[in-house]
Design a protein around this motif. Sequence first.
Motif, PDB file in Angstrom:
ATOM      1  N   ILE A   1      28.390 -41.829  -2.574  1.00 25.51           N
ATOM      2  CA  ILE A   1      28.160 -40.441  -2.993  1.00 25.51           C
ATOM      3  C   ILE A   1      29.326 -39.522  -2.667  1.00 25.51           C
ATOM      4  O   ILE A   1      29.306 -38.348  -3.038  1.00 25.51           O
ATOM      5  CB  ILE A   1      26.872 -39.872  -2.347  1.00 25.51           C
ATOM      6  CG1 ILE A   1      27.015 -39.815  -0.818  1.00 25.51           C
ATOM      7  CG2 ILE A   1      25.666 -40.711  -2.741  1.00 25.51           C
ATOM      8  CD1 ILE A   1      25.863 -39.103  -0.128  1.00 25.51           C
ATOM      9  N   GLU A   2      30.337 -40.064  -1.995  1.00 31.70           N
ATOM     10  CA  GLU A   2      31.477 -39.242  -1.592  1.00 31.70           C
ATOM     11  C   GLU A   2      32.119 -38.555  -2.801  1.00 31.70           C
ATOM     12  O   GLU A   2      32.405 -37.345  -2.769  1.00 31.70           O
ATOM     13  CB  GLU A   2      32.506 -40.106  -0.874  1.00 31.70           C
ATOM     14  CG  GLU A   2      33.782 -39.380  -0.482  1.00 31.70           C
ATOM     15  CD  GLU A   2      34.792 -40.324   0.151  1.00 31.70           C
ATOM     16  OE1 GLU A   2      34.675 -40.578   1.358  1.00 31.70           O
ATOM     17  OE2 GLU A   2      35.674 -40.825  -0.584  1.00 31.70           O
ATOM     18  N   GLY A   3      32.351 -39.314  -3.858  1.00 30.44           N
ATOM     19  CA  GLY A   3      32.969 -38.744  -5.051  1.00 30.44           C
ATOM     20  C   GLY A   3      32.120 -37.660  -5.672  1.00 30.44           C
ATOM     21  O   GLY A   3      32.644 -36.629  -6.130  1.00 30.44           O
ATOM     22  N   ALA A   4      30.797 -37.866  -5.694  1.00 31.44           N
ATOM     23  CA  ALA A   4      29.901 -36.853  -6.260  1.00 31.44           C
ATOM     24  C   ALA A   4      29.940 -35.573  -5.434  1.00 31.44           C
ATOM     25  O   ALA A   4      29.939 -34.462  -5.989  1.00 31.44           O
ATOM     26  CB  ALA A   4      28.474 -37.412  -6.313  1.00 31.44           C
ATOM     27  N   LEU A   5      29.982 -35.720  -4.118  1.00 29.72           N
ATOM     28  CA  LEU A   5      30.065 -34.543  -3.259  1.00 29.72           C
ATOM     29  C   LEU A   5      31.375 -33.798  -3.487  1.00 29.72           C
ATOM     30  O   LEU A   5      31.396 -32.566  -3.527  1.00 29.72           O
ATOM     31  CB  LEU A   5      29.956 -34.964  -1.787  1.00 29.72           C
ATOM     32  CG  LEU A   5      28.625 -35.573  -1.336  1.00 29.72           C
ATOM     33  CD1 LEU A   5      28.703 -36.029   0.119  1.00 29.72           C
ATOM     34  CD2 LEU A   5      27.481 -34.570  -1.511  1.00 29.72           C
ATOM     35  N   ARG A   6      32.466 -34.521  -3.655  1.00 33.54           N
ATOM     36  CA  ARG A   6      33.781 -33.892  -3.826  1.00 33.54           C
ATOM     37  C   ARG A   6      33.932 -33.284  -5.219  1.00 33.54           C
ATOM     38  O   ARG A   6      34.608 -32.260  -5.384  1.00 33.54           O
ATOM     39  CB  ARG A   6      34.886 -34.919  -3.569  1.00 33.54           C
ATOM     40  CG  ARG A   6      34.896 -35.498  -2.167  1.00 33.54           C
ATOM     41  CD  ARG A   6      36.008 -36.517  -2.016  1.00 33.54           C
ATOM     42  NE  ARG A   6      37.312 -35.857  -2.009  1.00 33.54           N
ATOM     43  CZ  ARG A   6      38.435 -36.441  -2.395  1.00 33.54           C
ATOM     44  NH1 ARG A   6      38.420 -37.680  -2.863  1.00 33.54           N
ATOM     45  NH2 ARG A   6      39.584 -35.779  -2.342  1.00 33.54           N
ATOM     46  N   ARG A   7      33.328 -33.906  -6.220  1.00 34.25           N
ATOM     47  CA  ARG A   7      33.509 -33.452  -7.605  1.00 34.25           C
ATOM     48  C   ARG A   7      32.564 -32.322  -7.982  1.00 34.25           C
ATOM     49  O   ARG A   7      32.974 -31.369  -8.667  1.00 34.25           O
ATOM     50  CB  ARG A   7      33.302 -34.622  -8.567  1.00 34.25           C
ATOM     51  CG  ARG A   7      34.364 -35.689  -8.478  1.00 34.25           C
ATOM     52  CD  ARG A   7      33.936 -36.978  -9.136  1.00 34.25           C
ATOM     53  NE  ARG A   7      33.856 -36.892 -10.592  1.00 34.25           N
ATOM     54  CZ  ARG A   7      33.545 -37.919 -11.369  1.00 34.25           C
ATOM     55  NH1 ARG A   7      33.289 -39.100 -10.832  1.00 34.25           N
ATOM     56  NH2 ARG A   7      33.507 -37.771 -12.678  1.00 34.25           N
ATOM     57  N   TRP A   8      31.306 -32.432  -7.567  1.00 33.85           N
ATOM     58  CA  TRP A   8      30.289 -31.533  -8.092  1.00 33.85           C
ATOM     59  C   TRP A   8      29.604 -30.662  -7.034  1.00 33.85           C
ATOM     60  O   TRP A   8      29.338 -29.495  -7.298  1.00 33.85           O
ATOM     61  CB  TRP A   8      29.218 -32.343  -8.833  1.00 33.85           C
ATOM     62  CG  TRP A   8      29.781 -33.184  -9.932  1.00 33.85           C
ATOM     63  CD1 TRP A   8      30.620 -32.773 -10.938  1.00 33.85           C
ATOM     64  CD2 TRP A   8      29.577 -34.586 -10.139  1.00 33.85           C
ATOM     65  NE1 TRP A   8      30.931 -33.821 -11.759  1.00 33.85           N
ATOM     66  CE2 TRP A   8      30.307 -34.960 -11.309  1.00 33.85           C
ATOM     67  CE3 TRP A   8      28.841 -35.569  -9.496  1.00 33.85           C
ATOM     68  CZ2 TRP A   8      30.324 -36.255 -11.805  1.00 33.85           C
ATOM     69  CZ3 TRP A   8      28.860 -36.872  -9.985  1.00 33.85           C
ATOM     70  CH2 TRP A   8      29.595 -37.207 -11.129  1.00 33.85           C
ATOM     71  N   ALA A   9      29.315 -31.223  -5.876  1.00 33.85           N
ATOM     72  CA  ALA A   9      28.528 -30.477  -4.887  1.00 33.85           C
ATOM     73  C   ALA A   9      29.381 -29.522  -4.053  1.00 33.85           C
ATOM     74  O   ALA A   9      29.074 -28.332  -3.949  1.00 33.85           O
ATOM     75  CB  ALA A   9      27.769 -31.449  -3.979  1.00 33.85           C
TER      76      ALA A   9
END
Length: 443
Positions: free
Chosen positions: A34-42
Amino acid sequence: MEIIGALTFVVLIIFGASQNWKLSIKTILVIVLIEGALRRWAFPQVKDLIYFLKDFILIGAYIGFASRPRQLEDRYPFIKELSLVIAIVCFLQSFNPSLGSPIIGLLGIRAYLLYIPLIWIIPHLFDSESELYDFLRNYLLLLIPICILGIVQFFSPIDSPLNIYVSGSEAEIATAGEFVRITGTFSYLQGLKVYLAVCFSLLIVLLSQTDSFKWKTIYIFELTLVVANCFMSGARAIILYILLFTISYFVCLFFNSYKTALNFVSRLFLPVALVTLMAIVFFQPAIQSYNNRADTASDSVVDRAFGYFTDVFAKDRFDGYGTGATQGGAASLRQILELPAGESLPPSEEEPGRVMIEIGLLGFILWYGLRLVILISLYSVFLNLKNPFYKKLALAIFIFQLIHVGRQLVTDPTMLPYFWFFSGFIYLLPNLESREMQKLEIG
């Protein structure tokens, strides 16, 4: 105030992780997803801090583990010794004048050394076969939403927020024809490729086990999603990985025990046939997009897959430019802290060349010597184990690491935790089997 707030956050993360080191290590494997999702969107405003989140948790896990010392029989030589020598070389290279500042060396030390202790901690993470099996089975359930997101990305326009990379630039987004090359929840395509390889390898092991009809159905569904995402990624290397892994897995099983190999084929024939049929029926655009990219690509898939070491010795010097010199965050760190620029580096795309640039010829020999020792140890574990599940799992990990021997590790934040987590199975699997045999003898 921002620096104080960040430091407070880091201290709290490390302290919290130290309270339950087992949960912390398992959490790291989830954060990878989920690291990428946190960095990209959250939380794009703190994307650099999130990049190091799993490192802070790992440090806390080490502190928690160290407070409860445990003994571990060192059955496989040279791993600890080589790791120690590599640590010395990396530390010395972090003060290389070519870096401009030893602070850049910290990035390299983190990439080369921070995750190595997992080899000796993972053997204490699981207490039984059922605990290990349940963890792997439940962990693979996470691929379902990730792969479904990949499918949505594939059919979304290139300017969709789902397809924007961490950098935020649409110009960087890779495409295959009219479709994007998906990244799932990862920051970039490379992370997804590693994850799909991990999932495929583990699913082959679980599918070959005796399990309930419900879980067999779930595994087939998961494998279908993995294969579909492989085509949607447009990455020829991952399709080649699937072919190499499957062939190598069968050949190794056959030479070890032809009965086991035949049993493997009989168990996987129907699931593989179903996965192939569903992929052809439901994901034809992805297959066509992949074929178009393969036909129009300017470089050979063989060169991309096996050309890692071709430019290693085509360098102008072999003493190294310093640990961390080629790390992706080096430029940003220099800019933020106003550090000296350091010397210009020779070009090198593949990781073996980068290792040579950073830690020199001696470091290169030691680093890949350690990779080779780990491979030999994994294969030895496979040969010596008796438990069928452990045996097949050891083989899958061995082939995974063998195929990726020249691929990104120190420059890939997704591969780092997976590589060292699986390397810990060198000690974990024999320990679990020995413990179970002792219980049987006592009983």
